[in-house]
Motif scaffolding. Structure first.
Motif, mmCIF file in Angstrom:
data_model
loop_
_atom_site.group_PDB
_atom_site.id
_atom_site.type_symbol
_atom_site.label_atom_id
_atom_site.label_comp_id
_atom_site.label_asym_id
_atom_site.label_seq_id
_atom_site.Cartn_x
_atom_site.Cartn_y
_atom_site.Cartn_z
ATOM 1 N N ARG A 40 -44.356 71.364 -6.879
ATOM 2 C CA ARG A 40 -43.204 71.949 -6.321
ATOM 3 C C ARG A 40 -42.266 72.295 -7.142
ATOM 4 N NH1 ARG A 40 -42.234 68.087 -1.199
ATOM 5 N NH2 ARG A 40 -40.585 69.539 -0.803
ATOM 6 N N ARG A 83 -40.148 78.859 -11.109
ATOM 7 C CA ARG A 83 -40.508 80.212 -11.156
ATOM 8 C C ARG A 83 -39.777 81.151 -10.141
ATOM 9 N NH1 ARG A 83 -46.777 78.999 -9.629
ATOM 10 N NH2 ARG A 83 -47.028 81.074 -9.158
ATOM 11 N N ALA A 98 -42.921 75.515 -8.752
ATOM 12 C CA ALA A 98 -42.582 76.527 -7.880
ATOM 13 C C ALA A 98 -41.026 76.992 -7.858
ATOM 14 C CB ALA A 98 -43.123 76.187 -6.590
ATOM 15 N N CYS A 126 -43.633 76.445 -0.847
ATOM 16 C CA CYS A 126 -44.121 75.301 -1.768
ATOM 17 C C CYS A 126 -43.026 74.520 -2.313
ATOM 18 C CB CYS A 126 -44.737 75.939 -2.979
ATOM 19 S SG CYS A 126 -45.503 74.562 -4.138
ATOM 20 N N LEU A 172 -43.564 80.721 -2.881
ATOM 21 C CA LEU A 172 -42.982 79.831 -3.742
ATOM 22 C C LEU A 172 -41.911 78.915 -3.145
ATOM 23 C CD1 LEU A 172 -42.582 81.685 -6.901
ATOM 24 C CD2 LEU A 172 -44.149 80.300 -6.612
ATOM 25 N N SER A 214 -49.949 83.654 -3.833
ATOM 26 C CA SER A 214 -49.072 82.377 -4.144
ATOM 27 C C SER A 214 -48.019 82.551 -5.116
ATOM 28 C CB SER A 214 -50.319 81.420 -4.940
ATOM 29 O OG SER A 214 -50.788 82.036 -6.102
ATOM 30 N N ASP A 215 -47.907 83.778 -5.845
ATOM 31 C CA ASP A 215 -46.869 83.781 -6.781
ATOM 32 C C ASP A 215 -45.683 84.879 -6.148
ATOM 33 O OD1 ASP A 215 -45.568 83.350 -9.249
ATOM 34 O OD2 ASP A 215 -45.966 85.496 -9.821
ATOM 35 N N CYS A 241 -48.258 74.239 -0.229
ATOM 36 C CA CYS A 241 -48.421 75.023 -1.366
ATOM 37 C C CYS A 241 -49.995 75.368 -1.218
ATOM 38 C CB CYS A 241 -48.221 74.045 -2.797
ATOM 39 S SG CYS A 241 -46.283 73.483 -2.782
#
Length: 324
Positions: free
Chosen positions: A134, A140, A137, A274, A271, A265-266, A280
């Motif tokens: 987490r 990012r 995430a 998540c 994000l 997922s990106d 996630c």
């Protein structure tokens, strides 16, 4: 509780309602929206109650963004600010629209800042055995949206960029303009799509062949206005009209993912879910567009998936089956 902790909890609560709209930033709204417009966009989602912790296997599973589509759109790049900066001076409709999407996604952080994001998520997930996932995430997210903080961006500039992209034929920008028109119609007392709006709706729907993000922009329209045929089709599923309209919105967003929108997922939405909620790596976009999947009635999930596939077929065939 420290201010940062309160803001983190508020972010998590608001995320359960707002994330997944595509054109709604985490705690903000479409850039330049009035408060009433934000409220129109923040209509509740199925499963919008707080999410129980996801199973460990769900947390670490590789997410599938349905990006095998040859029409898959370019995801928001590592620097959303760079994308918006390019959009400000670009003459290319698609590049302008990508910049507007980047601004929408990072709007909340432009206003609230990024310095507290990672510490907030670390505190929120202190008892989570998957805390490191987490926090990564969150890191990012910060990386994605750095550069927007306290930048002077006016609603007039955003409107001008939207018009420029729409005039150049970008379907996502045209969908934004359609939503604004439908919202004005509603405030004038019209709850049904006019013939002109229906034609534009269909044109934008077909445009999603080249840019699936147009579906995400188009998704809130049925919440505000629809045709009698659309209402009849929705209610025939056995759900009440308000619920079915909300589910249709979700189905349109999931269909956009199926067609290649940035839902992996990106993506920033994944994000955010998540980091703030703890869900996630959902293998299907339904896993983070409908938050508490386990508690969502089966008939509602069936409705989403039925319309999801119908919308994909409508886009691929160019037939506006949502209206007829």
């Amino acid at each position: 509780m420290a201010n940062g902790g309160r803001r983190g909890l508020m972010a998590a609560a608001a995320l359960a309602v707002l994330v997944g709209s595509g054109s709604v930033a985490l705690l903000g709204g479409r850039t330049g929206d009035s408060e009433s417009a934000k409220m129109d966009r923040a209509a509740s989602y199925p499963g919008s109650s707080p999410v129980p912790s996801a199973k460990p296997t769900e947390r670490v599973a590789a997410a599938s963004p349905s990006s095998a589509s040859p029409r898959a759109s370019s995801p928001i790049g590592r620097s959303a600010w760079l994308q918006f900066s390019k959009a400000r001076t670009s003459e290319r409709p698609d590049e302008i629209y990508r910049g507007l999407r980047a601004l929408d996604e990072c709007m909340e952080y432009r206003l609230a800042g990024l310095a507290s994001v990672e510490p907030e998520v670390a505190a929120m997930s202190a008892n989570d055995p998957h805390q490191s996932i987490r926090v990564e995430a969150a890191r990012r997210m910060v990386e994605r949206c750095s550069g927007f903080e306290n930048q002077p961006i006016s609603a007039d500039e955003v409107e001008a960029l939207t018009k420029k992209a729409a005039d150049g034929g970008n379907p996502g920008a045209r969908a934004r303009q359609l939503f604004a028109s439908v919202l004005r119609d509603k405030r004038s007392g019209s709850a049904e799509l006019s013939a002109a709006r229906q034609a534009e709706f269909c044109a934008v729907l077909r445009g999603a062949q080249s840019d699936p993000n147009a579906l995400i922009e188009l998704a809130p329209v049925p919440l505000i206005a629809a045709t009698a045929k659309m209402n009849a089709a929705l209610v025939s599923a056995g759900l009440n009209e308000p619920a079915s309209r909300r589910l249709l919105r979700t189905a349109m967003e999931v269909a956009a993912c199926d067609l290649g929108a940035d839902c992996g997922s990106d993506s920033l939405r994944a994000l955010q879910v998540c980091a703030y909620v703890g869900r996630c790596g959902a293998p299907d976009p339904v896993g983070y567009l409908v938050f508490d999947v386990a508690a969502t009635p089966r008939d509602e999930l069936a409705f989403i998936n039925q319309w999801r596939h119908s919308i994909v077929q409508a886009v691929e065939s160019g037939q506006c089956s949502l209206l007829n």
